[in-house]
Design an enzyme around this catalytic site. Structure first.
Site, PDB file in Angstrom:
ATOM      1  N   CYS A   1       0.831  -1.206   0.000  1.00  0.00           N
ATOM      2  CA  CYS A   1       0.000   0.000   0.000  1.00  0.00           C
ATOM      3  C   CYS A   1       0.861   1.249   0.000  1.00  0.00           C
ATOM      4  O   CYS A   1       1.392   1.651   1.041  1.00  0.00           O
ATOM      5  CB  CYS A   1      -0.928  -0.007   1.214  1.00  0.00           C
ATOM      6  SG  CYS A   1      -2.028   1.424   1.284  1.00  0.00           S
TER       7      CYS A   1
ATOM      8  N   CYS B   1      -0.546   4.055   2.200  1.00  0.00           N
ATOM      9  CA  CYS B   1      -0.343   3.828   3.632  1.00  0.00           C
ATOM     10  C   CYS B   1       1.096   4.126   4.043  1.00  0.00           C
ATOM     11  O   CYS B   1       1.341   4.746   5.084  1.00  0.00           O
ATOM     12  CB  CYS B   1      -0.658   2.373   3.989  1.00  0.00           C
ATOM     13  SG  CYS B   1      -2.253   1.778   3.427  1.00  0.00           S
ATOM     14  N   ASP B   2       2.049   3.652   3.256  1.00  0.00           N
ATOM     15  CA  ASP B   2       3.443   3.617   3.705  1.00  0.00           C
ATOM     16  C   ASP B   2       4.400   4.525   2.931  1.00  0.00           C
ATOM     17  O   ASP B   2       5.568   4.658   3.317  1.00  0.00           O
ATOM     18  CB  ASP B   2       3.965   2.176   3.625  1.00  0.00           C
ATOM     19  CG  ASP B   2       3.166   1.229   4.512  1.00  0.00           C
ATOM     20  OD1 ASP B   2       2.701   1.683   5.569  1.00  0.00           O
ATOM     21  OD2 ASP B   2       3.003   0.052   4.150  1.00  0.00           O
TER      22      ASP B   2
END
Length: 325
Positions: free
Chosen positions: A148, A151-152
């Site tokens: 992701c 997300c990261d």
């Protein structure tokens, strides 16, 4: 869909009657439990094989509102579970092995023996990211390997990363990361991108993306975290060569598999298996069955959007029960 009413008091092994059954324990499931419990639905939540869902494999979560200093995925899921239980949610470890959504109340079997007859069912079983499956990919999970970028990606600002995949998701993640990172390698197995023409053009216009066509990942390496990748160019061909790239992050973008198979006999899904719901709703084609989180979301796949749809599902379930009373 027309439902056949059954007598929920009919003995059938180890049977239990509940107002609201929640299947799945990620942000969607726990949020649904919080709202359902506060609405006096006395929810029972079945946690599944991975209590807390995909976020339990994530080290740092920096983009969930309320955690100003960030939080680990497991810690955040523990907080959500604790809050759900504070309002009376009955959280249980178990695995749903069979369902019958053609009758009402709906029949759900847990661990092959426990029968639950539920007036409403909220499905929050999520989706499983697809990985390539080579040993060092698993070794560096959470230490440089991610599925992701949204997300990261923040953790790799100013660094060099690689994205593997050739479809729209990979192209989108590569261009997103290009806005954060110094360099993005897009590793493509074939000699062309499967992404839409618009996404291909977007990749081509992004100067710090380098597309590596006809490359396969052999392994990742690094001292505790990812520091590089060994690739095979033109694997199996006479001119096969090994390529080494220095990277700090490796993003797998080859798709997700929604965990809907056990429900697909009764619920409408798209071609990929994502459960279809009514517009601006979590209602499925079966009255009294609701879907939330990544199980129904092929687009956003964020903890916060999953939590939001969990809230919606609980409110939809409460209204469904109220209208039947």
């Amino acid at each position: 869909m027309n439902l056949k009413d059954t007598n929920p008091s009919t003995p059938e092994g180890d049977m239990e009657n509940v107002k609201c059954l929640i299947v799945g324990s990620g942000p969607a499931g726990y949020t649904a439990a919080i709202y359902a419990a506060r609405a006096n639905l006395n929810p029972v939540l079945i946690e599944g094989l991975q209590p807390g869902g995909q976020l339990t494999t994530t080290t740092e979560v920096d983009n969930f509102p309320g955690y100003a200093d960030g939080v680990t995925g497991p810690a955040m899921m523990a907080d959500l579970k604790k809050q759900a239980e504070r309002f009376g949610t009955d959280c249980r470890w178990g695995l749903v092995t069979e369902v019958d959504f053609s009758i009402y109340p709906h029949k759900v079997i847990v661990d092959g023996k426990k029968v639950i007859m539920a007036e409403t069912v909220i499905l929050a079983t999520g989706a499983t990211a697809k990985y390539l499956g080579f040993p060092t990919e698993e070794k560096y999970m959470g230490s440089g390997v991610s599925a992701c970028a949204t997300c990261d990606g923040f953790f790799y600002r100013g660094l060099d990363v690689a994205v593997v995949g050739g479809g729209d998701t990979a192209a989108e993640e590569a261009t997103y990361l290009a806005g954060l990172c110094r360099k993005v390698y897009l590793i493509v197995r074939k000699n062309y991108l499967r992404a839409s023409k618009a996404m291909q053009d977007r990749v081509a216009r992004t100067e710090n993306i380098e597309v590596l066509y006809e490359h396969n990942t052999k392994e990742l390496y690094g001292d505790g975290v990812v520091q590089g990748a060994k690739l095979i160019k033109r694997m199996g061909e006479a001119d096969e060569t090994e390529v080494d790239i220095k990277i700090d992050g490796y993003f797998v973008a080859i798709g997700h598999t929604p965990n809907s198979k056990i429900f697909s006999k009764y619920l409408k899904t798209d071609e990929q298996g994502y459960v279809l719901t009514e517009p601006d709703s979590t209602k499925t084609n079966v009255p009294g069955v609701f879907a939330a989180g990544d199980l129904k979301d092929p687009h956003y796949r964020q903890a916060i959007t999953s939590a939001g749809s969990g809230c919606m599902a609980a409110m939809d379930a409460e209204r469904f029960i109220s209208e039947r009373e």
